[in-house]
Design a protein around this motif. Structure first.
Motif, short mmCIF file in Angstrom:
data_model
loop_
_atom_site.label_atom_id
_atom_site.label_comp_id
_atom_site.label_asym_id
_atom_site.label_seq_id
_atom_site.Cartn_x
_atom_site.Cartn_y
_atom_site.Cartn_z
N ARG A 112 0.83 -1.21 0.00
CA ARG A 112 0.00 0.00 0.00
C ARG A 112 0.87 1.26 0.00
O ARG A 112 0.56 2.26 -0.65
CB ARG A 112 -0.97 -0.02 1.19
N LEU A 113 1.97 1.20 0.75
CA LEU A 113 2.90 2.33 0.76
C LEU A 113 3.49 2.58 -0.63
O LEU A 113 3.56 3.72 -1.10
CB LEU A 113 4.06 2.01 1.70
N ALA A 114 3.90 1.48 -1.27
CA ALA A 114 4.50 1.61 -2.60
C ALA A 114 3.48 2.21 -3.57
O ALA A 114 3.82 3.10 -4.38
CB ALA A 114 4.98 0.25 -3.10
N GLN A 115 2.23 1.77 -3.47
CA GLN A 115 1.18 2.33 -4.35
C GLN A 115 0.98 3.82 -4.10
O GLN A 115 0.80 4.60 -5.02
CB GLN A 115 -0.15 1.62 -4.09
N ARG A 116 0.99 4.18 -2.82
CA ARG A 116 0.74 5.59 -2.46
C ARG A 116 1.87 6.50 -2.96
O ARG A 116 1.65 7.65 -3.32
CB ARG A 116 0.61 5.69 -0.93
N LEU A 117 3.10 5.97 -2.95
CA LEU A 117 4.25 6.79 -3.35
C LEU A 117 4.47 6.77 -4.86
O LEU A 117 5.13 7.65 -5.42
CB LEU A 117 5.51 6.29 -2.62
N ASP A 118 3.89 5.78 -5.52
CA ASP A 118 4.07 5.62 -6.96
C ASP A 118 3.49 6.83 -7.70
O ASP A 118 2.41 7.30 -7.38
CB ASP A 118 3.33 4.35 -7.40
N GLY A 119 4.22 7.33 -8.68
CA GLY A 119 3.70 8.40 -9.52
C GLY A 119 3.76 9.78 -8.88
O GLY A 119 3.34 10.76 -9.49
N GLN A 120 4.27 9.88 -7.66
CA GLN A 120 4.38 11.20 -7.01
C GLN A 120 5.59 11.92 -7.59
O GLN A 120 6.70 11.38 -7.56
CB GLN A 120 4.58 11.04 -5.49
N GLU A 121 5.37 13.13 -8.07
CA GLU A 121 6.47 13.89 -8.65
C GLU A 121 7.57 14.09 -7.61
O GLU A 121 7.29 14.43 -6.46
CB GLU A 121 5.93 15.25 -9.09
N GLY A 122 8.80 13.86 -8.03
CA GLY A 122 9.94 14.10 -7.13
C GLY A 122 10.45 12.85 -6.45
O GLY A 122 11.48 12.90 -5.80
N ILE A 123 9.75 11.73 -6.59
CA ILE A 123 10.28 10.48 -6.00
C ILE A 123 10.88 9.64 -7.12
O ILE A 123 10.22 9.35 -8.11
CB ILE A 123 9.16 9.68 -5.27
N VAL A 152 8.04 -9.96 0.14
CA VAL A 152 7.82 -8.54 0.38
C VAL A 152 8.47 -7.72 -0.75
O VAL A 152 7.90 -6.74 -1.23
CB VAL A 152 8.29 -8.11 1.79
N SER A 153 9.63 -8.15 -1.21
CA SER A 153 10.32 -7.42 -2.30
C SER A 153 9.50 -7.49 -3.59
O SER A 153 9.31 -6.48 -4.28
CB SER A 153 11.71 -8.03 -2.55
N ALA A 154 9.01 -8.69 -3.91
CA ALA A 154 8.23 -8.86 -5.15
C ALA A 154 6.93 -8.07 -5.07
O ALA A 154 6.49 -7.47 -6.06
CB ALA A 154 7.95 -10.35 -5.38
N HIS A 155 6.32 -8.05 -3.89
CA HIS A 155 5.05 -7.33 -3.74
C HIS A 155 5.25 -5.83 -3.94
O HIS A 155 4.45 -5.17 -4.61
CB HIS A 155 4.44 -7.63 -2.37
N VAL A 156 6.33 -5.28 -3.37
CA VAL A 156 6.62 -3.85 -3.55
C VAL A 156 6.91 -3.57 -5.03
O VAL A 156 6.38 -2.62 -5.62
CB VAL A 156 7.80 -3.40 -2.67
N ALA A 157 7.73 -4.42 -5.64
CA ALA A 157 8.10 -4.19 -7.06
C ALA A 157 6.85 -4.20 -7.95
O ALA A 157 6.75 -3.39 -8.87
CB ALA A 157 9.10 -5.25 -7.51
N LYS A 158 5.89 -5.08 -7.63
CA LYS A 158 4.66 -5.16 -8.44
C LYS A 158 3.70 -4.02 -8.16
O LYS A 158 2.84 -3.71 -8.99
CB LYS A 158 3.92 -6.48 -8.12
N SER A 159 3.83 -3.42 -6.98
CA SER A 159 2.85 -2.40 -6.56
C SER A 159 3.21 -1.00 -7.06
O SER A 159 2.49 -0.05 -6.76
CB SER A 159 2.77 -2.36 -5.03
N CYS A 160 4.34 -0.84 -7.73
CA CYS A 160 4.71 0.49 -8.21
C CYS A 160 5.54 0.39 -9.49
O CYS A 160 5.97 -0.70 -9.87
CB CYS A 160 5.51 1.23 -7.12
N HIS A 161 5.73 1.55 -10.11
CA HIS A 161 6.56 1.59 -11.33
C HIS A 161 7.96 2.11 -11.02
O HIS A 161 8.75 2.34 -11.93
CB HIS A 161 5.89 2.51 -12.36
N LEU A 162 8.23 2.36 -9.76
CA LEU A 162 9.52 2.95 -9.38
C LEU A 162 10.60 1.87 -9.28
O LEU A 162 10.31 0.73 -8.93
CB LEU A 162 9.39 3.62 -8.00
N PRO A 163 11.87 2.24 -9.54
CA PRO A 163 12.95 1.30 -9.24
C PRO A 163 12.97 1.03 -7.74
O PRO A 163 12.78 1.95 -6.94
CB PRO A 163 14.22 2.05 -9.67
N VAL A 164 13.21 -0.22 -7.39
CA VAL A 164 13.17 -0.61 -5.97
C VAL A 164 14.52 -1.16 -5.54
O VAL A 164 15.07 -2.06 -6.18
CB VAL A 164 12.07 -1.68 -5.74
#
Ligand SMILES: Cc1cc2nc3c(=O)[nH]c(=O)nc-3n(C[C@H](O)[C@H](O)[C@H](O)COP(=O)(O)O)c2cc1C
Length: 318
Positions: A112-123, A152-164
């Motif tokens: 959920r954190l990864a989703q919330r931070l995904d797409g935020q300008e500046g991250i 946990v790593s795979a779940h974060v990677a799938k939950s956002c488009h950011l490099p992890v």
């Protein structure tokens, strides 16, 4: 003098240079704006952010040790919404990449954190702190079990488009086995290492010195452990590694790159001298130039040359 290119990429993450500041030792960056040249950093890694605010552990939260410090801050932070509202606007204006360090107590919370931070300008990237207890599995730390670390790593990677980046815990028996599993989770790289579990007791009273009893050891004392971790993982895993642990001067950072790290993080040394990370980049770049190298990345991997003994992972003296 040779002109040295300091730029590098970790997956999709582009960095102007390989020197970052480590999570929890640089606040959210603004605190250090008047004390050092923030814009000369490759990246700022934020203090760990969770879904909800956390008050952290009781004082005392830090104590000095002969070669570093013990801390039990307890991941105090204002929570992701306050981070986005009050901290991110300043971070958007700086030149270095912004890497948000995240942690949770369930795999779903991390997602959920990864989703919330995904797409935020500046991250620009996320760093996942897996040295945290999983409340759904009796409090075992995500980072101490290869399957949990992978999940946990795979779940974060799938939950956002950011490099992890996944920040591994050294408090394990076989870090290489864990790193190998995490490498299959679709992440951009690894950060090695987090603090080592430690404790100090007041000999007069018999009471623990930290309010929380046990804490995390950082500083020069842990550098040989961190160098060994980077060296072993780089030999076994085909992922970029960011080295962290006990860097005080530029020579220490070059040591990490010789072990195979493509970048480094300066942690608790910043408390003593806020300009440490600036000095590390300047010294490393001057050294590369002196060696006739065209890039700081050329400082990597020398220790992996075939002629160098690997220690073949036996216990000393075994
Ligand atoms: C006071 C303090 C707070 C820290 N908070 C975090 C954190 O929130 N998340 C995290 O992943 N690591 C955290 N760390 C670990 C550091 O980022 C780093 O991995 C560790 O201190 C080793 O580096 P050093 O020896 O250069 O300090 C913290 C370390 C200290 C000393």
């Amino acid at each position: 003098m040779t002109k040295v290119n300091t730029a590098l990429s970790i997956g999709e993450l582009k960095l102007a240079n390989p020197v970052m500041v480590a999570s929890g030792t640089f606040g959210f960056g603004e605190e250090y704006a008047d004390l050092m040249d923030v814009n000369a950093l490759g990246a700022v890694v934020t203090k760990g952010v969770s879904l909800e605010a956390r008050r952290g552990n009781p004082p005392p939260r830090t104590i000095e040790t002969p070669a570093g410090m013990l801390n039990s801050v307890g991941l105090e932070n204002p929570g992701v919404e306050v981070f986005l509202r009050d901290k991110l606007p300043w971070l958007r204006k700086i030149k270095p990449a912004v890497i948000v360090n995240i942690f949770g107590s369930t795999i779903e919370e991390y997602g959920r954190l990864a989703q919330r931070l995904d797409g935020q300008e500046g991250i620009d990237a996320l760093e996942v702190n897996i040295s945290c207890p999983n409340v759904k599995q009796g409090g075992i730390a995500f980072g101490s079990d290869a399957d949990l670390a992978y999940q946990v790593s795979a779940h974060v990677a799938k939950s956002c488009h950011l490099p992890v980046l996944v920040k591994c815990s050294p408090n394990v028996t076989d870090l290489v086995a864990i790193a190998k599993r995490v490498a299959d989770a679709g992440v951009a790289g690894l950060t090695l290492i987090n603090t080592l579990r430690g404790m100090a007791i007041d000999y007069r009273t018999g009471r623990p010195m930290l309010g929380n009893g046990i804490g995390g050891l950082s500083g020069p004392a842990i550098r040989p452990v961190a160098i060994r971790a980077v060296f072993e993982v780089c030999a076994a895993v085909d992922l970029p590694v960011v080295g962290c642990g006990g860097i005080v001067q530029w020579q220490d950072a070059v040591e990490f790159m010789r072990a195979g790290a493509c970048a480094v993080q300066v942690g608790s040394a910043t408390f003593r001298n806020p300009k440490t990370a600036n000095g590390v980049l300047a010294g490393m770049t001057a050294f590369a130039a002196e060696q006739g190298l065209h890039s700081t990345q050329s400082l990597m991997v020398t220790a992996h040359a075939k002629s160098v003994p690997t220690g073949d992972r036996k216990e000393p003296g075994a």
